[in-house]
Design an enzyme around this catalytic site. Structure first.
Site, mmCIF file in Angstrom:
data_model
loop_
_atom_site.group_PDB
_atom_site.id
_atom_site.type_symbol
_atom_site.label_atom_id
_atom_site.label_comp_id
_atom_site.label_asym_id
_atom_site.label_seq_id
_atom_site.Cartn_x
_atom_site.Cartn_y
_atom_site.Cartn_z
ATOM 1 N N TRP A 30 -3.362 -4.103 -10.644
ATOM 2 C CA TRP A 30 -3.923 -3.283 -9.561
ATOM 3 C C TRP A 30 -3.206 -1.939 -9.483
ATOM 4 O O TRP A 30 -3.817 -0.913 -9.189
ATOM 5 C CB TRP A 30 -3.780 -4.030 -8.223
ATOM 6 C CG TRP A 30 -4.351 -3.288 -7.044
ATOM 7 C CD1 TRP A 30 -5.634 -3.339 -6.568
ATOM 8 C CD2 TRP A 30 -3.654 -2.373 -6.182
ATOM 9 N NE1 TRP A 30 -5.782 -2.521 -5.489
ATOM 10 C CE2 TRP A 30 -4.585 -1.915 -5.219
ATOM 11 C CE3 TRP A 30 -2.346 -1.894 -6.123
ATOM 12 C CZ2 TRP A 30 -4.240 -1.001 -4.225
ATOM 13 C CZ3 TRP A 30 -2.010 -0.982 -5.137
ATOM 14 C CH2 TRP A 30 -2.951 -0.558 -4.197
ATOM 15 N N HIS A 31 -1.908 -1.957 -9.779
ATOM 16 C CA HIS A 31 -1.134 -0.717 -9.676
ATOM 17 C C HIS A 31 -1.477 0.290 -10.763
ATOM 18 O O HIS A 31 -1.274 1.489 -10.595
ATOM 19 C CB HIS A 31 0.373 -1.012 -9.722
ATOM 20 C CG HIS A 31 0.917 -1.532 -8.435
ATOM 21 N ND1 HIS A 31 0.850 -2.849 -8.092
ATOM 22 C CD2 HIS A 31 1.508 -0.900 -7.397
ATOM 23 C CE1 HIS A 31 1.399 -3.020 -6.902
ATOM 24 N NE2 HIS A 31 1.799 -1.846 -6.450
ATOM 25 N N GLY A 32 -1.974 -0.156 -11.883
ATOM 26 C CA GLY A 32 -2.291 0.782 -12.952
ATOM 27 C C GLY A 32 -2.951 0.076 -14.115
ATOM 28 O O GLY A 32 -2.671 -1.106 -14.374
ATOM 29 N N GLY A 84 -1.646 -8.330 -9.423
ATOM 30 C CA GLY A 84 -1.027 -7.310 -8.563
ATOM 31 C C GLY A 84 -0.482 -6.162 -9.407
ATOM 32 O O GLY A 84 -0.616 -4.992 -9.055
ATOM 33 N N GLY A 85 0.105 -6.511 -10.556
ATOM 34 C CA GLY A 85 0.604 -5.486 -11.470
ATOM 35 C C GLY A 85 -0.540 -4.631 -11.990
ATOM 36 O O GLY A 85 -0.470 -3.402 -11.992
#
Lengths: 348, 434
Positions: free
Chosen positions: B324-326, B321-322
């Site tokens: 995915w953010h960048g 998830g982390g």
């Protein structure tokens, strides 16, 4: 259950918004606030896209704020029939723009580079941030951004309150001058009347500013503030050699493609001019720059007709003097530097 | 294009007029589809090909997956879809990051390898539409829903401009049925939609971009030390900025869709009023959290295979998830921190056997922990240390109780109060300002 009256609420909100915004606009106009365009990256990119116009029809100007104040674009067009493309930026080093134009194989036009020594012969990253941001924006501009610019142009041409520099929420808050805690740095705020911006990116001082010596003092105090921040000695030695070499290479790239480059030292006066002479002796900087690049140059101090301007705040010409400077600049370019403006007869 | 632009206002007015003309439903859907492509192309026209590729591949693979009974062939089809979608995402979003890490690795083991820096442009919204299409093919694989009957409806589901570049991430059952029968906003829906659009623009443009970003950028870009009060102001401003920026944009998307008669799922539900970390993730970017839960955490085994696996699954989900953010390690670390917070919370819940809310954190602590890490972690190490010191400890002028080895030096340094201004943006997948 009771349903909210959404339609009525929308109409009511719309009426309040239209009334308040109209009142704001009317108030600003009644207080003699002229239209000033947001001189941000969008407007700069619009002009940057014009540099590909044929060499005999356009001249590109880069540099710092003096080029923007001192060159009267209307007079320039009238005298030369040439389209002036103003890419200079306030408080900035023009070398990133020179480098960008040098790398752009399609640029083969006439280029006039304004030399404000303190900014030009500098490696300070802060002086290059603005140009670099604009160059990057220009190269990455999307079709949507181009269209938004066109819409914005129509609105900005009609509404004074859209001047972001002066009337955005943040600008208004900054103008409240709430005292800072000790040690907190805040950028000084220039009076609005000092820098009205036209759509062609010419800056001018309003008549009210020109007539008001207190306003001049506000600006000279800002120059003094900036001077106090800069404690580094003027660039010299190997860093200066390296900078000169970069300029030489960039100029050569443009010349090799058939482009023309000329340096210009625009007027300054009073303590500013004295300080510049002391910090940046002509032989070490200006003369060396011309010798190294082989480019022609125009230094205001060499021409009696423009050597004695008195700048209201020591650094920029008032509109009437900008006209005189531009007339003389065109004259020197034609008579002394051999520049030809084929569109001249058409314009006159 | 982005919602907070003049281009979008003109575009949206035209779409609203077009959508309310007395035309057939199929014609209206074609109009919406073309408008959505125009919306996307206004950022960078060539990348529309990626969108088409993703749409066509997933439409046909999805149908084949649903009909295929042979287990091996079914898995093969799923792999094709996953490679297609995740391959594109990996190349465009993570290509430079992966290459940089590979170069560091081979240099560390002694190979002198220095390839040219790739100039990969990140297509707007690729993370969002990849997840949108992925959930369709995975649903087809699991037969959780029926395949979309027409290519037009599927294309519109993937491309529908309100959610295309920044979510909410929609699932097929949430949107596809709305395309199957004629829809036109009622007067109430139109008013509510316009209200949400205005509210969203206010949150994004006024609160996030104008009022909070300046303070946050000043603090997070400060080159020198700062007082704890300033650090806290920066942290709170940044917490507000990311909420108003993202929630505002989502609110715009929901409002725009509602003006056209379509309902999109909510994406934010008072996240800073949450009690505990798991509650926070149920309220922040809800559609992403739900996606990660349903298509990553649960397929990994969720909490069905014992405590150790549950904790591992939680951590894997938060790490991805982390990421995915960048595409940077700071986002991986940020994900790891959140995985760790969820671990701690779960441990406490397991010990207390509570059925009620696990940990009551104060809002300030919560935003402090949840907001800053991605930006905070981008800083140089000494700066991280200084920022950490002033951020986590009260102003040293009044208290000596936190002083430990090395702290007096940091304290002295912090007293210099030298500030410099600058700008920065958090990493995002959306197209930026246009």
């Amino acid at each position: 259950m009771h349903q909210p009256q959404w339609g009525k609420a929308c109409v009511f909100a719309l009426v309040i918004i239209v009334l308040s915004v109209s009142a704001w606009e009317i108030w600003l106009r009644n207080h003699h606030n002229p239209l000033s365009y947001d001189d941000g990256k969008e407007l700069w990119a619009d002009k940057r896209a014009m540099v590909y116009e044929p060499q005999d029809k356009a001249t590109v100007f880069i540099g710092s704020s003096r080029n923007k104040y001192d060159l009267d674009l209307t007079i320039w067009t009238k005298l030369t029939g040439d389209h002036p493309i103003q890419l200079a930026m306030e408080g900035s080093n023009p070398l990133p723009v020179l480098d960008d134009l040098a790398k752009d194989q399609k640029f083969k036009g006439k280029l006039i580079i304004d030399v404000t020594e303190g900014l030009f012969f500098s490696l300070a990253p802060g002086n290059k941030g603005g140009p670099q941001e604009r160059i990057e924006y220009y190269h990455k501009r999307t079709p949507a951004q181009k269209f938004s610019f066109l819409v914005n142009r129509e609105l900005e041409s009609r509404l004074v309150f859209l001047d972001k520099e002066s009337y955005s929420l943040n600008a208004m808050l900054d103008k409240l001058h709430v005292p800072n805690r000790k040690g907190v740095f805040q950028m000084p705020i220039f009076p609005r009347e000092f820098g009205i911006v036209t759509f062609d990116r010419q800056n001018y001082m309003t008549p009210e500013f020109v007539a008001d010596s207190n306003e001049h003092k506000k600006v000279t105090a800002i120059w003094e503030f900036f001077r106090s921040l800069n404690t580094d000695p003027p660039l010299s030695g190997p860093p200066l050699d390296s900078l000169m070499k970069t300029i030489q290479d960039d100029v050569k790239k443009i010349q090799d493609r058939g482009g023309k480059v000329l340096f210009v030292r625009t007027p300054s006066s009073g303590p500013f001019w004295m300080g510049e002479q002391m910090g940046f002796p002509r032989a070490k900087y200006w003369d060396r720059l011309l010798a190294l690049t082989g480019c022609p140059g125009i230094h205001f101090a060499d021409y009696p007709a423009v050597a004695s301007f008195v700048c209201p705040e020591w650094s920029h010409l008032k509109p009437a003097d900008a006209v005189t400077w531009t007339i003389n600049l065109v004259d020197i370019l034609q008579k002394e530097k051999g520049w030809v403006f084929p569109g001249k007869t058409v314009a006159q | 294009m982005v919602f907070n632009s003049y281009t979008f206002i003109v575009f949206f007015i035209l779409i609203l007029i077009l959508h309310n003309l007395p035309l057939g439903w199929k014609t209206k859907k074609v109009n919406l589809l073309l408008a959505s492509y125009l919306f996307y192309a206004a950022w960078n026209p060539p990348f529309i090909l990626l969108l088409w590729l993703s749409t066509v591949v997933d439409y046909f693979v999805g149908r084949a997956l649903y009909r295929q009974e042979n287990k091996h062939k079914k898995r093969f089809l799923l792999v094709i879809s996953l490679i297609g979608n995740l391959g594109m995402l990996c190349f465009f979003k993570y290509g430079t990051f992966l290459l940089d890490n590979f170069v560091h690795l081979v240099n560390a083991i002694g190979f002198d390898y220095h390839p040219a820096k790739p100039n990969i442009i990140l297509p707007a919204g690729i993370s969002f539409y990849t997840f949108t299409t992925l959930c369709y093919t995975i649903d087809m694989y699991k037969k959780k829903s029926e395949p979309v009957k027409s290519m037009l409806d599927f294309s519109l589901f993937v491309t529908f401009f309100p959610h295309l570049v920044a979510g909410p991430i929609v699932r097929p059952p949430q949107l596809v049925p709305q395309f199957e029968s004629p829809r036109k906003a009622t007067q109430q829906q139109l008013s509510q939609g316009l209200l949400l659009l205005s509210l969203g623009l206010f949150m994004k443009v006024v609160l996030a971009d104008s009022m909070l970003s300046g303070s946050a950028n000043t603090v997070f870009n400060a080159h020198g030390p700062m007082q704890s009060l300033d650090a806290w102001m920066g942290v709170l401003a940044f917490s507000g900025q990311i909420f108003f920026d993202f929630a505002g944009y989502s609110t715009c998307a929901i409002g725009v869709a509602l003006c056209l008669g379509f309902v999109l799922p909510h994406n934010f539900l008072f996240p800073y009023a949450s009690i505990g970390f798991s509650d926070f993730w149920r309220r922040w970017h809800i559609t992403l959290s739900a996606w990660l839960r349903d298509y990553l955490y649960i397929p990994l085994g969720g909490n069905r295979n014992g405590k150790v696996r549950t904790y591992m699954n939680l951590m894997i989900t938060m790490l991805l998830g982390g990421l995915w953010h960048g595409a940077s390690w700071t986002f991986v670390v940020w994900g790891a921190l959140h995985g760790f917070y969820l671990w701690v919370e779960k441990i406490i819940v397991d010990i207390r056997k509570d059925k009620v809310q696990p940990i009551a954190l104060t809002p300030s602590a919560e935003v402090g922990v949840l907001g800053p890490p991605p930006e905070f972690l981008k800083k140089e190490k000494p700066q991280q240390l200084r920022t950490g010191l002033v951020y986590f400890f009260p102003d040293q002028c009044n208290l000596g109780i936190f002083q430990g080895p090395g702290f007096p030096f940091s304290v002295g340094y912090a007293q210099c109060h030298v500030w410099r201004c600058g700008t920065c943006r958090s990493d995002a997948d959306n197209p930026g300002n246009d």
